[in-house]
Design an enzyme around this catalytic site. Structure first.
Site, PDB file in Angstrom:
ATOM      1  N   THR A  24      84.213  49.547  -4.912  1.00 30.10           N
ATOM      2  CA  THR A  24      82.817  49.873  -5.197  1.00 30.10           C
ATOM      3  C   THR A  24      82.808  50.996  -6.217  1.00 30.10           C
ATOM      4  OG1 THR A  24      82.159  49.240  -2.957  1.00 30.10           O
ATOM      5  CG2 THR A  24      80.609  50.583  -4.216  1.00 30.10           C
ATOM      6  N   LYS A  46      76.023  45.156  -4.609  1.00 26.68           N
ATOM      7  CA  LYS A  46      76.795  45.872  -3.591  1.00 26.68           C
ATOM      8  C   LYS A  46      76.215  47.264  -3.357  1.00 26.68           C
ATOM      9  CE  LYS A  46      79.746  47.384  -0.693  1.00 26.68           C
ATOM     10  NZ  LYS A  46      81.166  47.564  -0.864  1.00 26.68           N
TER      11      LYS A  46
END
Length: 294
Positions: free
Chosen positions: A96, A171
């Site tokens: 991420t 995300k």
């Protein structure tokens, strides 16, 4: 069958790489701390001495690291994996990170004649172990189709979202909902505790109610026990919310709940809880409310 390289063997990368080994893939691994590779090697993977060596041996190179600077550290430089790429290989980043950090890696991978898929995941370490993660992917569609059989060994649900960094944005958006859910649950739980209700029963009811979600179910025992070993730390969640707020600024989207939760996480970190699970927001609010568990 394509040979797989895996860089990053933390709480998520370790079980995920093992699932590829179990799925029949020939896997070569590297991690900054070599001892963290012991389980994966015992399962059948082989060790490489650098990210570059991983890329030299593999057709598809996965990275699963904690943040953007770490991704750049394993991608660039004389021993970075980009230096080991040859034309036609595939890189898959499951970390991420920000869109900007991702774009720099993509540029370098493309310059080597290769393709980069952005494929962050949704789900906890428990889901990583069970190979039931959700995988959000974006990048070249043909490349995605090549890697899809590997994704199916890692997750129960796979989503192709577009040709660029769409997966990064989604995300981060999901993580804002996860974080703010924990802040809302903290408020609900502490209110009920102060009114004399049993915390275990409260978390059970919340998890099974109309507002219950996967994250409420996963964190019910953690909140009930009042112990917060990190499945996903306060520090990492602050990083993700900072990335999300930067994207929100780029697109002109006010994110009030996210901003408030980010400040609560900062309070948790400032009081020595940075490496605790982010569900520790409940403990933080208990203290702020003058409530002490028996």
């Amino acid at each position: 069958m394509l040979k797989v390289g895996w860089i990053g063997l933390g709480n998520m990368g370790n079980p995920m790489s093992q699932n590829l080994v179990k799925g029949g893939y020939d896997v070569v691994v590297w991690n900054r701390t070599k001892s963290k590779a012991d389980e994966v090697i015992a399962a059948g993977a082989t060790w490489a001495d650098s990210p570059k060596a991983v890329a030299e041996q593999a057709d598809v190179v996965f990275t699963m690291v904690s943040d953007g600077p770490t991704l750049h550290a394993v991608a660039f430089g004389d021993t970075g994996y980009v230096a080991g790429l040859s034309a036609g290989k595939i890189a898959v980043d499951m970390s991420t990170v920000s869109v900007e950090e991702s774009a720099k890696v993509n540029e370098a991978v493309e310059a080597a004649g290769c393709k980069l898929l952005r494929a962050p995941v949704t789900g906890s370490t428990v889901l990583a172990q069970a190979a039931t993660l959700g995988i959000l992917a974006s990048g070249d569609k043909e490349t995605y189709e090549k890697v899809l059989p590997m994704f199916e060994k890692l997750g129960a649900n796979q989503f192709y979202l577009g040709g660029a960094d769409e997966a990064r944005v989604l995300k981060l958006a999901i993580n804002t909902m996860i974080a703010t859910t924990m802040q809302m649950e903290a408020e609900a739980v502490v209110l009920c505790e102060k009114a004399g209700l049993d915390v275990g029963q409260v978390t059970e009811v919340i998890a099974g109610s109309a507002v219950g979600s996967g994250i409420c179910k996963y964190k019910a025992a953690t909140i009930t026990e009042g112990e917060y070993p990190a499945a996903f730390s306060v520090r990492l969640m602050m990083k993700d919310l900072d990335l999300a707020l930067a994207v929100a600024k780029q697109y002109g989207v006010p994110m009030l709940s996210t901003s408030l939760t980010r400040q609560q996480l900062a309070s948790a970190s400032a009081t020595g809880r940075g490496e605790k699970d982010f569900a520790v927001l409940t403990q933080l609010l208990e203290e702020a409310s003058g409530y002490k568990r028996a």
